[in-house]
Design a protein around this motif. Structure first.
Motif, PDB file in Angstrom:
ATOM      1  N   SER A 134     -20.128  -9.546   2.241  1.00  0.00           N
ATOM      2  CA  SER A 134     -19.088  -8.573   1.730  1.00  0.00           C
ATOM      3  C   SER A 134     -17.830  -8.354   2.338  1.00  0.00           C
ATOM      4  O   SER A 134     -17.856  -8.346   3.610  1.00  0.00           O
ATOM      5  N   ARG A 135     -16.796  -8.096   1.433  1.00  0.00           N
ATOM      6  CA  ARG A 135     -15.543  -8.217   2.447  1.00  0.00           C
ATOM      7  C   ARG A 135     -14.976  -6.539   2.043  1.00  0.00           C
ATOM      8  O   ARG A 135     -15.509  -5.777   1.397  1.00  0.00           O
ATOM      9  N   GLY A 136     -13.778  -6.436   2.772  1.00  0.00           N
ATOM     10  CA  GLY A 136     -13.197  -5.218   2.830  1.00  0.00           C
ATOM     11  C   GLY A 136     -12.343  -4.818   1.679  1.00  0.00           C
ATOM     12  O   GLY A 136     -12.145  -6.153   1.047  1.00  0.00           O
ATOM     13  N   ALA A 137     -11.847  -3.753   1.455  1.00  0.00           N
ATOM     14  CA  ALA A 137     -11.176  -3.770   0.349  1.00  0.00           C
ATOM     15  C   ALA A 137      -9.484  -3.601   0.653  1.00  0.00           C
ATOM     16  O   ALA A 137      -9.277  -3.099   1.874  1.00  0.00           O
ATOM     17  N   LEU A 138      -8.626  -4.045  -0.225  1.00  0.00           N
ATOM     18  CA  LEU A 138      -7.273  -3.785   0.209  1.00  0.00           C
ATOM     19  C   LEU A 138      -6.828  -2.488  -0.761  1.00  0.00           C
ATOM     20  O   LEU A 138      -6.521  -2.757  -2.066  1.00  0.00           O
ATOM     21  N   ILE A 139      -6.424  -1.517   0.197  1.00  0.00           N
ATOM     22  CA  ILE A 139      -5.950  -0.247  -0.665  1.00  0.00           C
ATOM     23  C   ILE A 139      -4.452  -0.024  -0.174  1.00  0.00           C
ATOM     24  O   ILE A 139      -4.229   0.131   1.009  1.00  0.00           O
TER      25      ILE A 139
ATOM     26  N   LEU B 138     -10.136  -8.868   5.954  1.00  0.00           N
ATOM     27  CA  LEU B 138     -10.598  -8.569   4.616  1.00  0.00           C
ATOM     28  C   LEU B 138     -11.967  -9.290   4.715  1.00  0.00           C
ATOM     29  O   LEU B 138     -13.227  -8.744   4.348  1.00  0.00           O
ATOM     30  N   HIS B 139     -11.931 -10.742   4.998  1.00  0.00           N
ATOM     31  CA  HIS B 139     -12.913 -11.345   4.820  1.00  0.00           C
ATOM     32  C   HIS B 139     -14.172 -11.115   5.783  1.00  0.00           C
ATOM     33  O   HIS B 139     -15.376 -11.274   5.795  1.00  0.00           O
ATOM     34  N   SER B 140     -13.697 -10.537   7.031  1.00  0.00           N
ATOM     35  CA  SER B 140     -14.584 -10.118   7.958  1.00  0.00           C
ATOM     36  C   SER B 140     -15.292  -8.665   7.658  1.00  0.00           C
ATOM     37  O   SER B 140     -15.924  -8.137   8.341  1.00  0.00           O
ATOM     38  N   GLY B 141     -14.758  -8.149   6.408  1.00  0.00           N
ATOM     39  CA  GLY B 141     -15.484  -6.743   6.143  1.00  0.00           C
ATOM     40  C   GLY B 141     -14.641  -5.548   6.332  1.00  0.00           C
ATOM     41  O   GLY B 141     -15.124  -4.522   6.214  1.00  0.00           O
TER      42      GLY B 141
ATOM     43  N   PRO C 256       9.303 -13.261  -5.008  1.00  0.00           N
ATOM     44  CA  PRO C 256       8.956 -13.633  -3.880  1.00  0.00           C
ATOM     45  C   PRO C 256       7.706 -12.959  -3.315  1.00  0.00           C
ATOM     46  O   PRO C 256       6.954 -13.805  -2.391  1.00  0.00           O
ATOM     47  N   ASP C 257       7.306 -12.170  -3.937  1.00  0.00           N
ATOM     48  CA  ASP C 257       5.961 -11.523  -3.559  1.00  0.00           C
ATOM     49  C   ASP C 257       4.445 -12.171  -4.289  1.00  0.00           C
ATOM     50  O   ASP C 257       3.399 -11.901  -4.068  1.00  0.00           O
ATOM     51  N   VAL C 258       4.948 -13.159  -5.298  1.00  0.00           N
ATOM     52  CA  VAL C 258       3.810 -13.586  -6.250  1.00  0.00           C
ATOM     53  C   VAL C 258       3.021 -14.220  -5.220  1.00  0.00           C
ATOM     54  O   VAL C 258       3.504 -15.357  -4.261  1.00  0.00           O
ATOM     55  N   GLY C 259       1.683 -14.292  -5.270  1.00  0.00           N
ATOM     56  CA  GLY C 259       0.803 -14.888  -4.500  1.00  0.00           C
ATOM     57  C   GLY C 259       0.182 -14.200  -3.338  1.00  0.00           C
ATOM     58  O   GLY C 259      -0.616 -14.463  -2.670  1.00  0.00           O
ATOM     59  N   LEU C 260       0.991 -12.958  -3.021  1.00  0.00           N
ATOM     60  CA  LEU C 260       0.309 -11.922  -1.939  1.00  0.00           C
ATOM     61  C   LEU C 260      -1.084 -11.648  -2.426  1.00  0.00           C
ATOM     62  O   LEU C 260      -1.464 -11.813  -3.629  1.00  0.00           O
ATOM     63  N   PRO C 261      -1.927 -11.171  -1.577  1.00  0.00           N
ATOM     64  CA  PRO C 261      -3.257 -10.664  -1.845  1.00  0.00           C
ATOM     65  C   PRO C 261      -3.068  -9.338  -2.482  1.00  0.00           C
ATOM     66  O   PRO C 261      -2.150  -8.721  -2.307  1.00  0.00           O
ATOM     67  N   LYS C 262      -3.890  -9.325  -3.750  1.00  0.00           N
ATOM     68  CA  LYS C 262      -3.781  -8.490  -4.630  1.00  0.00           C
ATOM     69  C   LYS C 262      -4.388  -7.053  -4.279  1.00  0.00           C
ATOM     70  O   LYS C 262      -5.788  -7.267  -3.994  1.00  0.00           O
TER      71      LYS C 262
ATOM     72  N   LYS D 164     -16.806   0.196  -2.558  1.00  0.00           N
ATOM     73  CA  LYS D 164     -17.880  -0.433  -3.090  1.00  0.00           C
ATOM     74  C   LYS D 164     -17.731  -1.615  -4.071  1.00  0.00           C
ATOM     75  O   LYS D 164     -18.295  -2.647  -4.155  1.00  0.00           O
ATOM     76  N   GLU D 165     -16.778  -1.386  -4.918  1.00  0.00           N
ATOM     77  CA  GLU D 165     -16.500  -2.422  -6.064  1.00  0.00           C
ATOM     78  C   GLU D 165     -15.900  -3.721  -5.571  1.00  0.00           C
ATOM     79  O   GLU D 165     -15.981  -4.705  -6.150  1.00  0.00           O
ATOM     80  N   ALA D 166     -15.103  -3.631  -4.483  1.00  0.00           N
ATOM     81  CA  ALA D 166     -14.556  -4.876  -3.986  1.00  0.00           C
ATOM     82  C   ALA D 166     -15.479  -5.809  -3.091  1.00  0.00           C
ATOM     83  O   ALA D 166     -15.267  -7.134  -3.205  1.00  0.00           O
ATOM     84  N   GLN D 167     -16.585  -5.056  -2.697  1.00  0.00           N
ATOM     85  CA  GLN D 167     -17.626  -6.000  -1.972  1.00  0.00           C
ATOM     86  C   GLN D 167     -17.892  -7.428  -2.328  1.00  0.00           C
ATOM     87  O   GLN D 167     -17.658  -8.234  -1.453  1.00  0.00           O
ATOM     88  N   HIS D 168     -18.018  -7.516  -3.580  1.00  0.00           N
ATOM     89  CA  HIS D 168     -18.768  -8.944  -3.877  1.00  0.00           C
ATOM     90  C   HIS D 168     -17.580  -9.707  -4.832  1.00  0.00           C
ATOM     91  O   HIS D 168     -17.939 -10.603  -5.264  1.00  0.00           O
ATOM     92  N   LYS D 169     -16.270  -9.026  -4.993  1.00  0.00           N
ATOM     93  CA  LYS D 169     -15.376  -9.890  -5.519  1.00  0.00           C
ATOM     94  C   LYS D 169     -14.498 -10.699  -4.790  1.00  0.00           C
ATOM     95  O   LYS D 169     -14.291 -10.278  -3.718  1.00  0.00           O
ATOM     96  N   PRO D 170     -13.941 -11.828  -5.270  1.00  0.00           N
ATOM     97  CA  PRO D 170     -12.985 -12.517  -4.606  1.00  0.00           C
ATOM     98  C   PRO D 170     -11.569 -11.756  -4.448  1.00  0.00           C
ATOM     99  O   PRO D 170     -11.363 -10.709  -4.959  1.00  0.00           O
ATOM    100  N   ILE D 171     -10.872 -12.034  -3.186  1.00  0.00           N
ATOM    101  CA  ILE D 171      -9.603 -11.375  -3.216  1.00  0.00           C
ATOM    102  C   ILE D 171      -8.622 -11.924  -4.401  1.00  0.00           C
ATOM    103  O   ILE D 171      -8.533 -13.265  -4.347  1.00  0.00           O
ATOM    104  N   GLY D 172      -7.884 -11.232  -5.132  1.00  0.00           N
ATOM    105  CA  GLY D 172      -7.072 -11.627  -6.391  1.00  0.00           C
ATOM    106  C   GLY D 172      -5.580 -12.236  -5.531  1.00  0.00           C
ATOM    107  O   GLY D 172      -5.455 -12.002  -4.274  1.00  0.00           O
ATOM    108  N   GLN D 173      -4.748 -12.409  -6.663  1.00  0.00           N
ATOM    109  CA  GLN D 173      -3.440 -12.707  -6.083  1.00  0.00           C
ATOM    110  C   GLN D 173      -2.542 -12.015  -6.886  1.00  0.00           C
ATOM    111  O   GLN D 173      -2.537 -11.842  -8.207  1.00  0.00           O
ATOM    112  N   LEU D 174      -1.214 -11.532  -6.401  1.00  0.00           N
ATOM    113  CA  LEU D 174      -0.140 -10.970  -7.213  1.00  0.00           C
ATOM    114  C   LEU D 174       0.397 -12.135  -7.977  1.00  0.00           C
ATOM    115  O   LEU D 174       0.578 -13.212  -7.568  1.00  0.00           O
TER     116      LEU D 174
END
Ligand code: T5A
Ligand code: NA
Length: 212
Positions: A6-11, A89-92, A122-128, A202-212
């Motif tokens: 499970s990963r951490g969330a980007l808030i 994020l990957h380390s939780g 310029p921000d396209v591809g940043l973690p979403k 809770k919702e982010a835990q098992h989802k891959p990290i998206g991209q902007l």
């Protein structure tokens, strides 16, 4: 097993100047940490790097830069943190971010002759972000919080335009925007933000990290 992958969330917290972002980011990290959730604070601009020092001097009006140049510096200041952020994020670890790409777009596109589209590139591809909390406050109410300081962008007219740009950005349904009435008390806001954050974690835990 669940714990291992499970990963951490980007808030992300966004809003006009004085909306209370930094106050709420600090409170949220403290609350999550004392509840045993690993969480760390990130802020943009990160003024301590070389790029950050150029930005800071520009904001303090100690130097002048072309508007395009400073836009790209703000973006570069985010990109220089990306590998570190992904590792966390990957380390939780959940990251609570005080401003992100949306401030970048809203502030530059509030200047003359800048399209939203050019500003976003310029921000396209940043973690979403898994969640973007928008602290909504009228320009008049924001001004009452101590008045504007001497930094660049701290004028009523400019802040009004920035708020309009944010409102346009919030129409993007591919992002998880939550609008919060920032005129409430620090405590009420904290409780609301905390429960939205816990849900996002809770919702982010098992989802891959998206991209902007
Ligand atoms: N910028 C930023 C760009 O142009 N491009 C970019 O890509 C990025 C990332 C610096 C500038 O850079 C621009 C945007 C900015 O103009 P900054 O360093 O984040 O950005 O700005 P700061 O001046 O540090 O922070 P803000 O002015 O945005 O304030 P905050 O963080 O929203 O508000 P906060 O928490 O510091 O609170 C402000 C005051 O209000 C009180 C606090 O005690 C404080 O006095 N307060 C409240 N009062 C009543 N009720 C509440 N609920 C309150 N919450 C806080
Ligand atoms: Na702040």
């Amino acid at each position: 097993m669940a714990g291992v992958c499970s990963r951490g969330a980007l808030i992300v917290l966004e809003g006009v100047d004085r909306a209370g972002k930094s106050t709420q980011c600090r409170r949220l990290v403290e609350a999550l940490t004392s509840a045993g959730v690993r969480a760390e604070l990130v802020r943009f601009p990160e003024r301590t790097t070389e790029i950050g020092r150029l930005i800071s001097s520009y904001l303090e009006k100690k130097s002048d830069l072309d508007d395009h140049t400073v836009h790209l510096l703000f973006s570069a200041n985010r990109w220089e943190q990306v590998s570190w952020m992904k590792q966390k994020l990957h380390s939780g670890v959940t990251l609570v971010v005080d401003r992100y790409a949306f401030s970048g777009v809203a502030f530059t596109s509030a200047k003359k002759n800048f399209s939203l589209d050019w500003c976003k590139q310029p921000d396209v591809g940043l973690p979403k972000p898994d969640l973007i909390l928008f602290l909504e406050l009228s320009t008049a109410e924001a001004e009452q919080r101590g008045g504007f300081g001497a930094e660049r962008y701290e004028t009523t007219n400019f802040q009004r335009k920035v708020l309009q740009r944010f409102q346009e950005l919030r129409n993007d349904k591919t992002l998880n925007w939550k609008v919060i009435d920032a005129s409430k008390t620090i405590e009420d806001l904290h409780n609301e933000i905390r429960s939205l954050a816990e849900e996002a974690i809770k919702e982010a835990q098992h989802k891959p990290i998206g991209q902007l």
